[in-house]
Scaffold this active site. Structure first.
Site, PDB file in Angstrom:
ATOM      1  N   GLU A 137      69.229  32.680  29.744  1.00  9.93           N
ATOM      2  CA  GLU A 137      69.962  33.927  29.970  1.00  9.93           C
ATOM      3  C   GLU A 137      69.991  34.769  28.702  1.00  9.93           C
ATOM      4  O   GLU A 137      71.039  35.279  28.296  1.00  9.93           O
ATOM      5  CB  GLU A 137      71.400  33.627  30.432  1.00  9.93           C
ATOM      6  CG  GLU A 137      71.491  32.783  31.687  1.00  9.93           C
ATOM      7  CD  GLU A 137      72.931  32.524  32.125  1.00  9.93           C
ATOM      8  OE1 GLU A 137      73.831  33.245  31.660  1.00  9.93           O
ATOM      9  OE2 GLU A 137      73.143  31.598  32.938  1.00  9.93           O
ATOM     10  N   GLU A 140      77.558  25.429  33.263  1.00 12.41           N
ATOM     11  CA  GLU A 140      78.530  25.453  32.159  1.00 12.41           C
ATOM     12  C   GLU A 140      79.528  24.298  32.203  1.00 12.41           C
ATOM     13  O   GLU A 140      80.738  24.483  32.060  1.00 12.41           O
ATOM     14  CB  GLU A 140      79.243  26.807  32.119  1.00 12.41           C
ATOM     15  CG  GLU A 140      78.276  27.960  31.875  1.00 12.41           C
ATOM     16  CD  GLU A 140      78.924  29.338  31.924  1.00 12.41           C
ATOM     17  OE1 GLU A 140      80.151  29.421  32.152  1.00 12.41           O
ATOM     18  OE2 GLU A 140      78.205  30.335  31.748  1.00 12.41           O
TER      19      GLU A 140
END
Length: 687
Positions: free
Chosen positions: A564, A463
């Site tokens: 995810e 991220e």
């Protein structure tokens, strides 16, 4: 004709559209339920209705189905339900041409069809001042303007192309994409705050559990606008509750294409809804042109994705068989029975797993039967393996990796570092610069060397679009250093970037353009980036918005994984639809090489209302839909070998076993692989 035959049965019927079947099958299913007001009290049998339509059964042998599901009303529980499947074009486009018989009601088919094409932001530039319906939101002034439509170089590229132009439904998609700006816009000026802008009520309240698309163009300028600015479009209902929208980052002098979505997940429709536009800093003017809010018709997109998946994921195969015992090599196999079974698809679908989950037999059963790969949800993260400085433990990670080894499931490495500060354990946040650098090097050496050669993928620094903990403290090059050092210690795995919201068009920090720029910067610094991960924590997804993001990321030439995936919706049918949309978009896109779900069982997931399996082991509608897609994406073929010793089929890429039954009843087996290719795969097989 068939409606008249219903009347001849002397039974009243009520027809209801089944939206779920519409989404799955690409056809419009009508559930015909015997009515209370039937002309006689005898209960109609399913066979009576089936026998009434021999010509329909002959023309469409799979179109007439009998449902054993009883009507929910106790008084009707014993009555038969009959499901007639009719082509979508007949029901939504040509329903007006059907005869309306006594006791039969076409439930708002025309209204629903019109609803898909209706813009809920209508007439916004049709009044004398061009501001019909628009009002200031906060402190600003509004004015209407008209100019020549923007030149092509001032517009962003169109959304990802989908239409092949070979049917009416796909023409609808093509029309949407080919829309041109009108040149008429509303300008918001003299703004005192970033929340100041414009708003207007939608012409009708959005329907519950229907996904809507937000589209249009926005631009920024004036007020000393420099650099790019984010413009937010939000839809709010009733008590000012936000239900979704979109964000676009725009450069001065150019128009940005809004690509947002929203859905009202309540059971009851809202009393009303408004759309708000705001976002740039105070003093920066912005303009809005041709804003549209329309319900998403998923059927054309799903039809297109099936065709696209056939092109991208399948290949024609010609098996040229011969027999070792036959003089001519062919006579021994000609006419023999043959069966081809796919045992593995080359497009892996996996899930994250947890230590607690693998203690549950139902969890283990579903995982081992339905998933190809695994990733550890938390057990490999730095805050998990070294919660206290110097106390490093990989025991839980080793247990999960051993479980995957026993079941033959490859494991992705998630993750070495996490760039978001609140995901960094307190003792690491407390280190000074030199101490932090030493801790980073120790983490790299300890983790990567321990599992060298074990993981096909690593997510190196999670991220980075949303956090900069390490680069703020150790310099801009530290992210690339993490990639370089990981590859030096273990050159085998592909090294991925990984981030969220990139596919959703709702986050100014995570646009596809910014993600590409991140990858480009890493590569410029010598980082061996081997793949792009989009997480896929989605809400009310729209297929072509996802595809548009994938197209932009694919321009890097790197493989893409959905890493995810989860969809959250309390309504099981909505959750199943959302899951199908994302899975089909990923499966049909040539740059996507795999999908990982972020859990699948209730009680073992990070996100609520996302389960495929309930806590008691029962499949949800999303779980059934998922299993159905896996079956759909598996190819089997059977038949007889031709006189020239050949057998042809078209199948998904992957590994196959072929079983040949000889005249003597002996079954012989061979294994082969079908890989990507533009020409038919011809294989010589000697039995």
């Amino acid at each position: 004709m068939f409606l008249c035959k219903l009347q001849q049965l002397d039974v009243g019927f009520v027809a209801k559209r089944c939206a779920r079947c519409t989404h799955v099958q690409g056809t419009c299913h009508w559930l015909l339920i015997p009515s209370f007001k039937a002309k006689h009290p005898s209960k109609p049998r399913a066979t009576d209705v089936l026998g009434a339509f021999p010509e329909l059964s002959a023309a469409h042998p799979t179109a007439l189905m009998v449902s054993s599901t009883s009507h929910p009303s106790p008084a009707r529980r014993s009555r038969a339900c009959v499901l007639l499947s009719i082509r979508h074009t007949l029901c939504t486009r040509h329903v007006s041409s059907l005869p309306h018989c006594l006791g039969y009601h076409v439930c708002r088919a025309q209204e629903e069809t019109a609803h898909f094409g209706m813009n809920l932001v209508d007439g916004h530039c049709d009044s004398e001042d061009g501001l019909a319906g628009w009002a200031p939101s906060g402190s600003c002034t509004l004015s209407a303007h008209a100019e020549d439509p923007p030149a092509a170089d001032a517009l962003p590229p169109p959304l990802a192309a989908t239409a092949d132009g070979d049917d009416d439904e796909e023409e609808e998609e093509a029309v949407w994409r080919a829309r041109k700006p009108s040149g008429r816009y509303v300008l918001a000026a003299h703004r005192r705050d970033e929340k100041d802008g414009l708003c207007r009520a939608l012409s009708r309240a959005p329907r519950p559990k229907v996904t809507y698309r937000v589209a249009g163009w926005v631009g920024v300028g004036g007020g000393g606008a420099e650099g790019s600015h984010a413009v937010h479009v939000e839809v709010r209902v009733d008590d000012h509750r936000r239900v979704g929208g979109g964000v676009v980052v725009v450069e001065p002098g150019k128009w940005g294409d809004i690509k947002g979505s929203f859905r009202v997940d309540d059971d009851e429709p809202p009393r009303g809804a408004k759309v708000y536009v705001h976002g740039p800093p105070a003093g920066v003017d912005f303009k809005v042109m041709d804003l549209q809010v329309c319900a998403v018709n998923k059927i054309p997109r799903l039809r297109h994705l099936r065709k696209k998946a056939d092109r991208v994921r399948k290949r024609d195969v010609v098996l040229k068989l011969s027999s070792r015992g036959a003089e001519d090599g062919v006579s021994g196999v000609a006419g023999a029975r043959i069966q081809v079974i796919q045992v593995q698809n080359s497009f892996p679908i996996g899930s994250c797993i947890t230590k607690a989950g693998i203690q549950n037999p139902a969890y283990v059963d579903f995982f081992t039967r339905h998933f190809d790969w695994a990733v550890l949800e938390n057990e490999l993260k730095w805050y998990y393996t070294e919660a206290v400085q110097g106390l490093v433990s990989y025991a839980d990670a080793d247990e999960l990796i051993g479980f995957c080894d026993r079941h033959g499931k490859p494991v992705r490495g998630h993750c070495i570092f996490w760039a978001v500060e609140n995901a960094v354990q307190p003792w690491v946040r407390a280190l000074n610069g030199d101490q932090l650098r030493a801790a980073v090097e120790a983490r790299l050496r300890g983790l990567v060397s321990r599992y060298a050669g074990r993981f096909p993928h690593y997510e190196v620094n999670n991220e980075m679009l949303h956090g900069a903990f390490f680069s703020q403290r150790l310099g801009d090059d530290v992210n690339a250093h993490m990639f370089r050092e990981t590859a030096r210690i273990d050159p085998a795995p592909a090294l991925f970037v990984n981030d969220y919201n990139v596919e959703s068009a709702n986050d100014p920090n995570a646009t596809p353009e910014k993600y590409v720029a991140l990858v480009t910067d890493l590569q410029r610094r010598g980082a061996p980036v081997g793949g792009i991960g989009i997480q896929g924590h989605v809400t009310h997804p729209v297929g072509d918005i996802i595809c548009d993001a994938l197209d932009k990321l694919a321009a890097t030439g790197l493989p893409i994984w959905v890493t995810e995936l989860d969809v959250s919706a309390a309504d099981e049918a909505v959750r199943a639809d959302d899951l199908e949309i994302v899975l089909r978009e990923a499966f049909a896109h040539p740059a996507v090489e795999g999908v990982m779900l972020w859990g699948f069982m209730q009680g073992h997931m990070w996100r609520s209302h996302g389960q495929l399996v309930n806590a008691d082991g029962r499949l949800t509608e999303a779980g059934s839909r998922f299993a159905g897609l896996r079956r759909e994406w598996t190819s089997h073929a059977r038949g007889k070998v031709d006189a020239d010793g050949t057998f042809r089929f078209r199948g998904f890429h992957g590994t196959y076993q072929v079983f040949l039954t000889t005249a003597a009843g002996e079954v012989k087996k061979q294994t082969f692989d079908v890989k990507k290719g533009d020409v038919p795969l011809v294989l010589d097989m000697n039995f």
